[in-house]
Scaffold this motif. Structure first.
Motif, short mmCIF file in Angstrom:
data_model
loop_
_atom_site.label_atom_id
_atom_site.label_comp_id
_atom_site.label_asym_id
_atom_site.label_seq_id
_atom_site.Cartn_x
_atom_site.Cartn_y
_atom_site.Cartn_z
N CYS A 1 0.78 -1.12 -0.03
CA CYS A 1 0.12 -0.17 0.01
C CYS A 1 0.96 1.26 0.00
CB CYS A 1 -0.86 0.17 1.31
SG CYS A 1 -0.01 0.00 2.87
N HIS A 2 2.15 1.07 0.05
CA HIS A 2 3.06 2.28 -0.26
C HIS A 2 3.03 3.19 1.01
CE1 HIS A 2 4.40 0.74 -3.85
NE2 HIS A 2 3.28 0.78 -4.32
N GLY A 3 2.42 2.60 2.35
CA GLY A 3 2.31 3.42 3.70
C GLY A 3 1.28 3.93 3.75
N THR A 4 0.19 3.52 3.03
CA THR A 4 -1.15 4.21 3.21
C THR A 4 -2.01 3.41 4.08
OG1 THR A 4 -2.14 3.36 1.47
CG2 THR A 4 -1.09 5.31 0.90
N GLY A 5 -1.71 2.15 4.20
CA GLY A 5 -2.45 1.45 5.05
C GLY A 5 -3.64 1.13 4.65
N ARG A 6 -4.04 1.45 3.35
CA ARG A 6 -5.19 1.12 2.57
C ARG A 6 -5.19 0.54 1.00
NH1 ARG A 6 -9.05 2.32 5.90
NH2 ARG A 6 -10.76 1.84 4.41
N ALA A 7 -6.07 -0.52 0.74
CA ALA A 7 -5.97 -0.85 -0.56
C ALA A 7 -7.42 -0.74 -1.16
CB ALA A 7 -5.74 -2.48 -0.44
N GLY A 8 -7.34 0.45 -1.86
CA GLY A 8 -8.69 1.02 -2.34
C GLY A 8 -9.62 1.45 -1.21
N ARG A 9 -10.85 0.74 -1.02
CA ARG A 9 -11.49 1.08 0.10
C ARG A 9 -11.53 0.22 1.33
NH1 ARG A 9 -16.92 0.72 -3.32
NH2 ARG A 9 -17.86 1.21 -1.56
N VAL A 10 -10.53 -0.64 1.21
CA VAL A 10 -10.42 -1.66 2.44
C VAL A 10 -9.04 -1.75 3.00
CG1 VAL A 10 -12.09 -3.40 1.64
CG2 VAL A 10 -9.60 -3.70 1.04
N VAL A 11 -8.89 -2.17 4.20
CA VAL A 11 -7.79 -2.00 4.92
C VAL A 11 -6.58 -3.01 4.27
CG1 VAL A 11 -6.36 -2.95 7.09
CG2 VAL A 11 -8.70 -1.69 7.26
N CYS A 12 -5.46 -2.23 3.99
CA CYS A 12 -4.38 -3.09 3.32
C CYS A 12 -4.20 -4.68 3.72
CB CYS A 12 -3.15 -2.32 3.29
SG CYS A 12 -1.74 -3.39 2.76
N PRO A 13 -4.30 -5.57 3.12
CA PRO A 13 -4.33 -6.88 3.75
C PRO A 13 -2.83 -7.38 4.06
CG PRO A 13 -4.65 -7.10 1.09
CD PRO A 13 -4.60 -5.43 1.90
N THR A 14 -1.73 -6.73 3.45
CA THR A 14 -0.59 -6.96 3.86
C THR A 14 0.00 -6.58 5.31
OG1 THR A 14 0.06 -6.97 1.60
CG2 THR A 14 1.76 -6.88 2.99
#
Ligand SMILES: [Zn+2]
Length: 337
Positions: free
Chosen positions: A163-176
């Motif tokens: 997520c490059h440090g945003t903590g989000r993947a689109g509209r959900v929480v970054c799974p990584t």
């Protein structure tokens, strides 16, 4: 806006002790620091206010001027001599005003925010070195006395590559990173163990602490060394101790034997008439002290072994030996308490 009274700003009495002023300031600074209240204009203003108040009240001379002349006494250009205030005008007066934006003095905010805001300090504070970190390693006895290298794995946080440090993947929480914005990464490092390293020694590994901010270099890593005990050799200071079994004949007649040391086998003489538990010293066969450069000794204690098998021939030999003592062997013992 009328300036508030500095004592009121810090919430202390006029006669407050220096330590109470410092305490009050620290408490407020923790609460109001811009790094804890990003974008909060009100907190920022208040932070400036306590900073300004503390700048004056922590300084005995400025505080006296303030007590006497109020805010006028701390203003830029104020001349205490002209105002009838004795003493030099250094520190305020013609020099820089007592307060200019965020100006931090090390020792005041330096140590305070070192622990609290080590990671969060903004570029405003300028470049600063990263935090030092600490860890423990256990190393084999051999590496501690003779030197060697130890490998360990540092756990570091780095920006989440997903997520490059945003903590989000689109509209959900970054799974990584699960919204943590960072992921843990293992960094293998090698540490040189100097010859003679002692249990509890601290080894500094430069540049392996936390990363710096604003162009500052990383902190250092301090590794505390635990040494795995050796099943045979025992270290006391720079000396190494060991026990060497010998036969009755070797003890009685004397002998040349091989003694194990941390540097390998060494030939050593056992003098005739050696007693059990007698100690002998092999000079320079111990540990080289990394500080003094001196090398300790190897000290070995002999242990006289008696054959376990009891035979008529053995009993004859023992009886013969028994007749040779020049005095009873227990004559020097106490009779009790
Ligand atoms: Zn992520």
């Amino acid at each position: 806006m009328k300036k508030r009274d500095y004592y009121e700003v810090l919430g202390v009495a006029r006669g407050a002790a220096e330590t109470d002023i410092k305490k009050a300031y620290r408490r407020l600074a923790r609460k109001l620091h811009p790094d804890v209240n990003p974008g909060d204009k009100n907190a920022q203003k208040k932070f400036q206010e306590i900073q300004e108040a503390y700048d004056v009240l922590k300084d005995a001379e400025k505080r006296r001027a303030y007590d006497r002349f109020g805010h006028a006494g701390t203003a830029a250009g104020f001349d205490p001599a002209a105002a009838g205030f004795g003493g030099s005008s250094s520190g305020f007066g013609a020099g820089a005003p007592p307060f200019e934006g965020f100006h931090f003095e090390s020792g005041d905010l330096g140590d305070l925010f070192g622990d609290l805001f080590g990671r969060a300090r903004s570029a405003r504070a300028g470049p600063h070195k990263g935090e030092d970190s600490a860890g423990t390693i256990e190393i084999p006895f051999r590496d501690a006395v003779l030197g060697g290298t130890a490998s360990l794995s540092l756990r570091r946080e780095k920006e989440c590559p997903q997520c490059h440090g945003t903590g989000r993947a689109g509209r959900v929480v970054c799974p990584t990173c699960h919204g943590q914005r960072v992921v843990a990464e293992a960094e293998p490092i090698k540490i040189r163990i100097p010859e003679g390293t002692e249990e509890g020694a601290r080894i500094r590994v430069p540049g392996k602490g936390a990363p710096g901010e604003g162009g500052g270099g990383p902190g250092d890593l301090y590794v505390t060394v635990r040494v795995t005990p050796h099943p045979y050799f025992e270290r006391r200071g720079d000396d190494i101790h060991g026990v060497v079994p010998i036969t009755v004949k070797e003890a009685y007649a004397g002998a040349e034997i091989e003694v194990p040391t941390i540097h390998g086998l060494r030939r050593a003489k056992i003098p005739p008439g050696t007693q059990g538990r007698q100690k002998f010293r092999l000079r320079g066969q111990g540990v080289k002290n990394p500080r003094t450069g001196q090398t300790g000794d190897h000290i070995y204690t002999v242990r006289v072994m008696v054959p376990r098998a009891v035979t008529p021939a053995g009993l004859d030999a023992a009886t013969l030996l028994d007749s040779l003592y020049d005095a009873p062997v227990r004559k020097d013992l106490p009779r009790g308490l």
